[in-house]
Design an enzyme around this catalytic site. Structure first.
Site, PDB file in Angstrom:
ATOM      1  N   CYS A 121      10.643  23.108 -16.439  1.00  0.00           N
ATOM      2  CA  CYS A 121      10.063  24.127 -15.554  1.00  0.00           C
ATOM      3  C   CYS A 121      10.891  25.409 -15.513  1.00  0.00           C
ATOM      4  O   CYS A 121      10.397  26.441 -15.063  1.00  0.00           O
ATOM      5  CB  CYS A 121       9.900  23.580 -14.141  1.00  0.00           C
ATOM      6  SG  CYS A 121       8.865  22.123 -14.081  1.00  0.00           S
ATOM      7  N   HIS A 305       9.636  29.293  -8.839  1.00  0.00           N
ATOM      8  CA  HIS A 305       8.843  28.223  -9.446  1.00  0.00           C
ATOM      9  C   HIS A 305       7.997  27.568  -8.348  1.00  0.00           C
ATOM     10  O   HIS A 305       8.449  27.406  -7.209  1.00  0.00           O
ATOM     11  CB  HIS A 305       9.792  27.205 -10.074  1.00  0.00           C
ATOM     12  CG  HIS A 305       9.096  26.012 -10.630  1.00  0.00           C
ATOM     13  ND1 HIS A 305       7.980  26.112 -11.428  1.00  0.00           N
ATOM     14  CD2 HIS A 305       9.344  24.676 -10.501  1.00  0.00           C
ATOM     15  CE1 HIS A 305       7.579  24.895 -11.766  1.00  0.00           C
ATOM     16  NE2 HIS A 305       8.379  24.016 -11.216  1.00  0.00           N
ATOM     17  N   ASN A 335       1.679  22.862  -9.876  1.00  0.00           N
ATOM     18  CA  ASN A 335       2.875  23.109 -10.679  1.00  0.00           C
ATOM     19  C   ASN A 335       2.503  23.079 -12.166  1.00  0.00           C
ATOM     20  O   ASN A 335       2.102  22.038 -12.675  1.00  0.00           O
ATOM     21  CB  ASN A 335       3.893  22.010 -10.340  1.00  0.00           C
ATOM     22  CG  ASN A 335       5.164  22.088 -11.163  1.00  0.00           C
ATOM     23  OD1 ASN A 335       5.279  22.910 -12.074  1.00  0.00           O
ATOM     24  ND2 ASN A 335       6.114  21.228 -10.852  1.00  0.00           N
TER      25      ASN A 335
HETATM   26  O1  UT7 Z   1       8.776  21.152 -11.224  1.00  0.00           O
HETATM   27  C1  UT7 Z   1       9.886  20.464 -10.736  1.00  0.00           C
HETATM   28  C2  UT7 Z   1       9.600  19.072 -10.446  1.00  0.00           C
HETATM   29  N1  UT7 Z   1       8.921  18.656  -9.275  1.00  0.00           N
HETATM   30  C3  UT7 Z   1       9.289  18.873  -7.995  1.00  0.00           C
HETATM   31  O2  UT7 Z   1      10.057  19.724  -7.664  1.00  0.00           O
HETATM   32  C4  UT7 Z   1       8.695  17.972  -6.968  1.00  0.00           C
HETATM   33  C5  UT7 Z   1       9.707  17.572  -5.914  1.00  0.00           C
HETATM   34  N2  UT7 Z   1       9.210  16.566  -4.983  1.00  0.00           N
HETATM   35  C6  UT7 Z   1       8.185  16.770  -4.120  1.00  0.00           C
HETATM   36  O3  UT7 Z   1       7.576  17.826  -4.136  1.00  0.00           O
HETATM   37  C7  UT7 Z   1       7.844  15.708  -3.111  1.00  0.00           C
HETATM   38  O4  UT7 Z   1       8.879  14.750  -3.076  1.00  0.00           O
HETATM   39  C8  UT7 Z   1       6.483  14.987  -3.385  1.00  0.00           C
HETATM   40  C9  UT7 Z   1       5.327  15.935  -3.116  1.00  0.00           C
HETATM   41  C10 UT7 Z   1       6.422  14.484  -4.808  1.00  0.00           C
HETATM   42  C11 UT7 Z   1       6.326  13.791  -2.451  1.00  0.00           C
HETATM   43  O5  UT7 Z   1       6.408  14.217  -1.093  1.00  0.00           O
HETATM   44  P1  UT7 Z   1       7.345  13.469  -0.063  1.00  0.00           P
HETATM   45  O6  UT7 Z   1       7.169  14.107   1.237  1.00  0.00           O
HETATM   46  O7  UT7 Z   1       8.732  13.443  -0.638  1.00  0.00           O
HETATM   47  O8  UT7 Z   1       6.707  12.048  -0.028  1.00  0.00           O
HETATM   48  P2  UT7 Z   1       7.396  10.638  -0.341  1.00  0.00           P
HETATM   49  O9  UT7 Z   1       7.631  10.461  -1.796  1.00  0.00           O
HETATM   50  O10 UT7 Z   1       8.549  10.434   0.595  1.00  0.00           O
HETATM   51  O11 UT7 Z   1       6.266   9.645   0.101  1.00  0.00           O
HETATM   52  C12 UT7 Z   1       5.853   9.515   1.475  1.00  0.00           C
HETATM   53  C13 UT7 Z   1       4.693   8.547   1.538  1.00  0.00           C
HETATM   54  C14 UT7 Z   1       4.934   7.250   0.773  1.00  0.00           C
HETATM   55  O12 UT7 Z   1       4.300   6.198   1.476  1.00  0.00           O
HETATM   56  P3  UT7 Z   1       5.168   5.245   2.438  1.00  0.00           P
HETATM   57  O13 UT7 Z   1       6.175   4.614   1.560  1.00  0.00           O
HETATM   58  O14 UT7 Z   1       5.773   6.133   3.475  1.00  0.00           O
HETATM   59  O15 UT7 Z   1       4.143   4.309   2.984  1.00  0.00           O
HETATM   60  C15 UT7 Z   1       4.201   7.469  -0.523  1.00  0.00           C
HETATM   61  O16 UT7 Z   1       3.776   6.254  -1.121  1.00  0.00           O
HETATM   62  O17 UT7 Z   1       3.539   9.150   0.936  1.00  0.00           O
HETATM   63  C16 UT7 Z   1       3.014   8.266  -0.060  1.00  0.00           C
HETATM   64  N3  UT7 Z   1       2.420   9.075  -1.118  1.00  0.00           N
HETATM   65  C17 UT7 Z   1       1.158   9.499  -1.061  1.00  0.00           C
HETATM   66  N4  UT7 Z   1       0.180   9.307  -0.149  1.00  0.00           N
HETATM   67  C18 UT7 Z   1      -0.997   9.905  -0.382  1.00  0.00           C
HETATM   68  C19 UT7 Z   1       3.004   9.549  -2.248  1.00  0.00           C
HETATM   69  N5  UT7 Z   1       2.123  10.289  -2.941  1.00  0.00           N
HETATM   70  C20 UT7 Z   1       0.963  10.259  -2.217  1.00  0.00           C
HETATM   71  C21 UT7 Z   1      -0.298  10.850  -2.421  1.00  0.00           C
HETATM   72  N6  UT7 Z   1      -1.246  10.643  -1.476  1.00  0.00           N
HETATM   73  N7  UT7 Z   1      -0.575  11.605  -3.497  1.00  0.00           N
END
Ligand code: UT7
Length: 378
Positions: A121, A305, A335
């Site tokens: 990225c 980004h 993204n």
């Molecule tokens: O280009 C550079 C690379 N990418 C990035 O910079 C991305 C960096 N990371 C992020 O943007 C965030 O970490 C994400 C958007 C990927 C995830 O958001 P988060 O607030 O960190 O969520 P999380 O991974 O802590 O997940 C929270 C909950 C989990 O459920 P439990 O364990 O709390 O029951 C996940 O399973 O949300 C769940 N979850 C979803 N639920 C609905 C994860 N993805 C989804 C989804 N829809 N798409």
């Protein structure tokens, strides 16, 4: 004197896919995606290749089609005016030739040295940094310049079709990505500062927080003893390429691949990347300011980004800036890796947010781990 941005453009695929549509594929919702990321829809290429998207962006940046506000006075460049093409991508349409070579051929840039660069990225920021360094090193007053290629004008592109390497069954990643391309033309000018400072940095991704293995389809007919006779008769009978197992192990994907995950797909530990991203973005902004001996008060706009709106909000808070100092284009794009920064820059020009003399910072972070920023005067 310096390397000045003299054209900018973007290219987007026609198809817009909403969060509600993704909710028919994986267990997610518009509410979850939009509140956690700021994304409501993204563009997905059906017929457009990365090269098609790049061509559209490049034609606009070159002034051949619909120059953006700020660049209308600039007359269009002739194909032979461009002497360097840098193409940032992690999703080239082909391994050979490079995307840059293909773009050169399509646009008739007969004088251009052309090559691709993959820094995930951060690819566009890395490419712009390399272009500026090559241009600066080839100026007549620089020691050794006469022994080098001379570069006066460069086309720098970021283009991606992340939809090709997205696992559409994985809700942790598939809701984040989109396709697109952005481009700038840079020109060395004696009467303007252009790029004032730049900074690029790598950190080891010790926990494999963001990976995507390659995929090699062609039949492999060798084993440790040389040519395998059975494989010659029936290539399908063979042949696990042992080196790929080792790479899968090194990247931490061997179990997933064995369980049937698409091998060539992005895997991400979102929380780890989030933590890295927020700090990397902040750090890169402060580094370019420091190198330019400027402060945040001198900066008209930050073009970051677009991975997650929350990452931008985190950095804004750490830097003590209001969000309106950042150009944010994530809502209908998601993204698109190396394409994000130049597309977002093109949005800023399109909406008249950058005026001549403004100082602007472009900043990115991504797999590798990579990060970097470029500070320039418009
Ligand atoms: O280009 C550079 C690379 N990418 C990035 O910079 C991305 C960096 N990371 C992020 O943007 C965030 O970490 C994400 C958007 C990927 C995830 O958001 P988060 O607030 O960190 O969520 P999380 O991974 O802590 O997940 C929270 C909950 C989990 O459920 P439990 O364990 O709390 O029951 C996940 O399973 O949300 C769940 N979850 C979803 N639920 C609905 C994860 N993805 C989804 C989804 N829809 N798409």
């Amino acid at each position: 004197m310096g390397c000045c941005i003299v054209g900018c453009g973007k290219g987007l695929p026609a198809l817009d896919v909403t969060n509600d549509e993704l909710a028919t594929l994986v267990d997610t919702s518009d509410e979850w995606i939009s509140t956690r990321t700021g994304i409501r829809s993204r563009r997905i290429s059906i017929e457009e290749s990365s090269l098609d998207l790049a061509e559209t962006a490049a034609r606009q940046a070159l002034g051949w089609e619909g120059a953006l506000p700020g660049f209308e006075q600039q007359s269009a460049f002739a194909p032979e005016d461009i002497d360097l093409v840098l193409f940032a991508t992690l999703t080239p349409d082909a391994l050979l030739p490079s995307s840059a070579a293909l773009l050169r051929r399509r646009l008739g840039l007969v004088n251009a040295v052309s090559f691709d660069l993959n820094a995930a990225c951060s690819g566009f920021v890395y490419s712009l940094t390399v272009a500026e360094a090559l241009m600066a090193a080839s100026q007549a007053h620089v020691a050794g310049a006469s022994g080098r290629n001379h570069y006066h004008r460069a086309l720098v592109v970021g283009a991606e079709r992340l939809s090709r390497i997205t696992n559409w069954q994985d809700r942790n990643t598939c809701v984040l990505f989109g396709d697109g391309a952005g481009a700038v033309v840079v020109e060395w000018r004696d009467d303007a500062p252009g790029i004032i400072s730049s900074y690029i940095k790598n950190d080891d991704d010790t926990t494999n927080s963001l990976v995507c293995p390659a995929s090699f389809d062609s039949s492999f007919v060798f084993d440790q003893n040389g040519v395998n006779e059975i494989a010659i008769q029936d290539p399908a009978a063979l042949l696990a390429d042992a080196s790929l197992d080792r790479i899968d192990e090194e990247l931490g994907v061997i179990e997933g691949v064995a369980a049937g995950e698409p091998r060539q797909s992005i895997r991400m530990d979102g929380q780890k990347v989030f933590k890295f991203a927020g700090n990397a973005l902040t750090n890169a902004v402060l580094e370019v300011l420091n190198r330019a001996e400027l402060t945040l008060d001198d900066i008209a706009l930050i073009v970051p980004h677009q991975a997650n709106e929350r990452i931008i909000k985190y950095a804004a808070k750490k830097l003590g800036l209001s969000l309106d100092r950042f150009q944010i284009s994530i809502e209908h794009r998601g993204n698109s890796s190396a394409a994000c920064v130049p597309m977002t820059l093109s949005d800023a020009y399109d909406s008249g947010k950058i005026s001549p003399g403004d100082k602007v910072i472009m900043v990115a972070f991504g797999a590798g781990l990579t990060s970097g920023a470029v500070l320039y005067e418009a």
